[in-house]
Design a protein around this motif. Structure first.
Motif, PDB file in Angstrom:
ATOM      1  N   GLY A   2      68.386  91.629  81.906  1.00 61.22           N
ATOM      2  CA  GLY A   2      67.349  90.765  81.675  1.00 61.22           C
ATOM      3  C   GLY A   2      66.277  91.504  82.701  1.00 61.22           C
ATOM      4  N   PHE A   3      66.350  92.645  82.766  1.00 64.63           N
ATOM      5  CA  PHE A   3      65.334  93.636  83.462  1.00 64.63           C
ATOM      6  C   PHE A   3      63.764  93.306  82.838  1.00 64.63           C
ATOM      7  N   HIS A   4      63.709  93.301  81.471  1.00 69.08           N
ATOM      8  CA  HIS A   4      62.444  93.051  81.058  1.00 69.08           C
ATOM      9  C   HIS A   4      62.797  92.596  79.550  1.00 69.08           C
ATOM     10  N   THR A   5      61.819  92.765  78.500  1.00 71.10           N
ATOM     11  CA  THR A   5      61.769  92.653  77.139  1.00 71.10           C
ATOM     12  C   THR A   5      60.994  93.590  76.819  1.00 71.10           C
ATOM     13  N   PHE A   6      61.092  93.994  75.568  1.00 74.96           N
ATOM     14  CA  PHE A   6      60.393  95.157  74.950  1.00 74.96           C
ATOM     15  C   PHE A   6      58.894  94.588  74.916  1.00 74.96           C
ATOM     16  N   ASP A   7      57.976  95.490  75.241  1.00 75.68           N
ATOM     17  CA  ASP A   7      56.601  95.231  75.209  1.00 75.68           C
ATOM     18  C   ASP A   7      56.029  94.853  74.085  1.00 75.68           C
ATOM     19  N   ALA A   8      55.443  93.670  73.674  1.00 76.75           N
ATOM     20  CA  ALA A   8      54.920  93.276  72.448  1.00 76.75           C
ATOM     21  C   ALA A   8      53.806  93.991  71.862  1.00 76.75           C
ATOM     22  N   TYR A 104      74.779  89.633  66.180  1.00 76.63           N
ATOM     23  CA  TYR A 104      74.752  91.047  66.581  1.00 76.63           C
ATOM     24  C   TYR A 104      73.487  91.303  67.316  1.00 76.63           C
ATOM     25  N   SER A 105      73.474  92.454  68.208  1.00 74.98           N
ATOM     26  CA  SER A 105      72.613  92.913  69.054  1.00 74.98           C
ATOM     27  C   SER A 105      72.279  94.380  68.836  1.00 74.98           C
ATOM     28  N   THR A 106      70.925  94.660  68.421  1.00 70.59           N
ATOM     29  CA  THR A 106      70.646  96.145  68.241  1.00 70.59           C
ATOM     30  C   THR A 106      69.961  96.634  69.379  1.00 70.59           C
ATOM     31  N   ALA A 107      70.228  97.240  70.504  1.00 72.39           N
ATOM     32  CA  ALA A 107      69.436  97.867  71.565  1.00 72.39           C
ATOM     33  C   ALA A 107      68.911  96.667  72.299  1.00 72.39           C
ATOM     34  N   THR A 108      69.395  95.506  72.342  1.00 71.97           N
ATOM     35  CA  THR A 108      68.734  94.553  73.183  1.00 71.97           C
ATOM     36  C   THR A 108      69.578  93.863  73.982  1.00 71.97           C
ATOM     37  N   PHE A 109      70.894  94.107  74.080  1.00 73.70           N
ATOM     38  CA  PHE A 109      71.908  93.325  74.832  1.00 73.70           C
ATOM     39  C   PHE A 109      71.498  93.488  76.583  1.00 73.70           C
ATOM     40  N   HIS A 110      70.968  94.789  76.951  1.00 68.09           N
ATOM     41  CA  HIS A 110      70.478  94.864  78.205  1.00 68.09           C
ATOM     42  C   HIS A 110      69.495  93.910  78.554  1.00 68.09           C
ATOM     43  N   GLU A 111      68.612  93.292  77.659  1.00 68.45           N
ATOM     44  CA  GLU A 111      67.604  92.485  77.975  1.00 68.45           C
ATOM     45  C   GLU A 111      67.985  91.068  78.139  1.00 68.45           C
ATOM     46  N   PHE A 112      69.021  90.792  77.377  1.00 67.02           N
ATOM     47  CA  PHE A 112      69.656  89.237  77.495  1.00 67.02           C
ATOM     48  C   PHE A 112      71.046  89.017  78.059  1.00 67.02           C
ATOM     49  N   GLY A 113      71.953  90.043  78.296  1.00 74.85           N
ATOM     50  CA  GLY A 113      73.341  90.149  78.257  1.00 74.85           C
ATOM     51  C   GLY A 113      73.756  89.586  79.821  1.00 74.85           C
ATOM     52  N   ASP A 114      74.124  88.500  79.948  1.00 75.62           N
ATOM     53  CA  ASP A 114      74.720  87.903  80.909  1.00 75.62           C
ATOM     54  C   ASP A 114      75.962  86.912  80.767  1.00 75.62           C
ATOM     55  N   ALA A 115      76.677  86.467  81.545  1.00 72.97           N
ATOM     56  CA  ALA A 115      77.806  85.537  81.357  1.00 72.97           C
ATOM     57  C   ALA A 115      77.324  84.292  80.722  1.00 72.97           C
ATOM     58  N   ASP A 116      76.229  83.646  81.121  1.00 70.61           N
ATOM     59  CA  ASP A 116      75.600  82.433  80.180  1.00 70.61           C
ATOM     60  C   ASP A 116      75.527  83.094  78.719  1.00 70.61           C
ATOM     61  N   ALA A 117      74.972  83.951  78.616  1.00 69.97           N
ATOM     62  CA  ALA A 117      74.298  84.270  77.304  1.00 69.97           C
ATOM     63  C   ALA A 117      75.976  84.576  76.185  1.00 69.97           C
ATOM     64  N   VAL A 118      76.548  85.394  76.998  1.00 69.93           N
ATOM     65  CA  VAL A 118      77.979  85.569  76.031  1.00 69.93           C
ATOM     66  C   VAL A 118      78.795  84.158  75.909  1.00 69.93           C
ATOM     67  N   THR A 119      78.700  83.360  76.889  1.00 66.98           N
ATOM     68  CA  THR A 119      79.667  81.835  76.684  1.00 66.98           C
ATOM     69  C   THR A 119      78.917  81.377  75.641  1.00 66.98           C
ATOM     70  N   GLU A 120      77.575  81.167  75.597  1.00 64.77           N
ATOM     71  CA  GLU A 120      76.721  80.433  74.670  1.00 64.77           C
ATOM     72  C   GLU A 120      77.193  81.036  73.020  1.00 64.77           C
ATOM     73  N   LEU A 121      77.284  82.525  73.150  1.00 64.79           N
ATOM     74  CA  LEU A 121      77.588  83.210  71.814  1.00 64.79           C
ATOM     75  C   LEU A 121      78.969  82.650  71.321  1.00 64.79           C
ATOM     76  N   ALA A 122      79.887  82.676  72.340  1.00 64.75           N
ATOM     77  CA  ALA A 122      81.183  81.983  72.004  1.00 64.75           C
ATOM     78  C   ALA A 122      81.140  80.635  71.510  1.00 64.75           C
ATOM     79  N   ARG A 123      80.034  79.985  71.841  1.00 64.44           N
ATOM     80  CA  ARG A 123      79.949  78.310  71.442  1.00 64.44           C
ATOM     81  C   ARG A 123      79.551  78.254  70.100  1.00 64.44           C
ATOM     82  N   VAL A 124      78.578  79.226  69.764  1.00 65.39           N
ATOM     83  CA  VAL A 124      77.822  78.831  68.355  1.00 65.39           C
ATOM     84  C   VAL A 124      78.554  79.676  67.480  1.00 65.39           C
ATOM     85  N   LEU A 125      79.435  80.708  67.578  1.00 69.66           N
ATOM     86  CA  LEU A 125      80.103  81.601  66.757  1.00 69.66           C
ATOM     87  C   LEU A 125      81.598  80.662  66.109  1.00 69.66           C
ATOM     88  N   THR A 126      81.688  80.737  65.078  1.00 73.09           N
ATOM     89  CA  THR A 126      83.032  80.135  64.411  1.00 73.09           C
ATOM     90  C   THR A 126      84.119  80.807  65.085  1.00 73.09           C
TER      91      THR A 126
END
Length: 185
Positions: A2-8, A104-126
């Protein structure tokens, strides 16, 4: 990280087909392997560059992005009929338990990836749903993409995914990037 998001303000650069040199549409579709009725989320969808590639292969594709400016550009460009935009953080998704068949994530995981986000993905995926991550590798040389200090190494991403209960099916370093394909618990 989560260092940054891509500059809009530089969002138009996300429409450059040179991006396929790092992550091709074919390898993305092959890794996600959607069915015609699949519900899929593009995490950090930006201007919809890869969302547009996935749309013909799935029933519904959610373009998830934290920046409303990215969605505005995507709307201006034009959305496929089966794409719905969702503004929000991957760590707090507005989906029901097991609602998604794949994400899926294409070149954005470094922006949002942390334990909470991955746990949330486990929740919403079948159960058994696919999580596919293509991202810039911390083991790269930094000639393309964000600075190496802002990237995960493959082992760090794999550990985060397995700690959330995912079963990793494929993980590999590539030139400047890595790929992880996993199944939800």
């Amino acid at each position: 990280m989560g260092f940054h998001t891509f500059d809009a303000d530089r969002a138009r650069q996300l429409e450059d087909e040179a991006r396929y040199a790092w992550i091709s549409r074919e390898e993305l579709i092959d890794a996600v392997d959607p069915t015609a009725d699949a519900v899929v989320a593009d995490l950090g969808s930006g201007t919809g560059f890869y969302t547009d590639d996935m749309a013909p292969h799935a029933g519904r594709v959610y373009g998830v992005d934290v920046q409303p400016e990215m969605h505005a550009i995507y709307r201006e460009k034009g959305l496929p009929e089966n794409v719905e935009l969702v503004e929000g953080d991957v760590g707090d998704l507005p989906f029901d338990v097991g609602e998604l068949d794949a994400a899926y994530s294409t070149a954005t995981f470094h922006e949002f990836g942390d334990a909470d986000a991955v746990t949330e993905l486990a929740r919403v995926l079948t159960p058994g749903g696919r999580l596919v991550i293509f991202d810039w590798s911390g083991d790269g040389d930094g000639d393309a993409g964000p600075p190496c200090a802002e990237r995960y190494r493959l082992g760090e991403a794999v550990e985060m995914v397995t700690d959330a209960g995912f079963a990793v099916r494929h993980a590999r370093n590539r030139t400047e990037t890595f790929v992880v394909v996993a199944r939800a618990p």
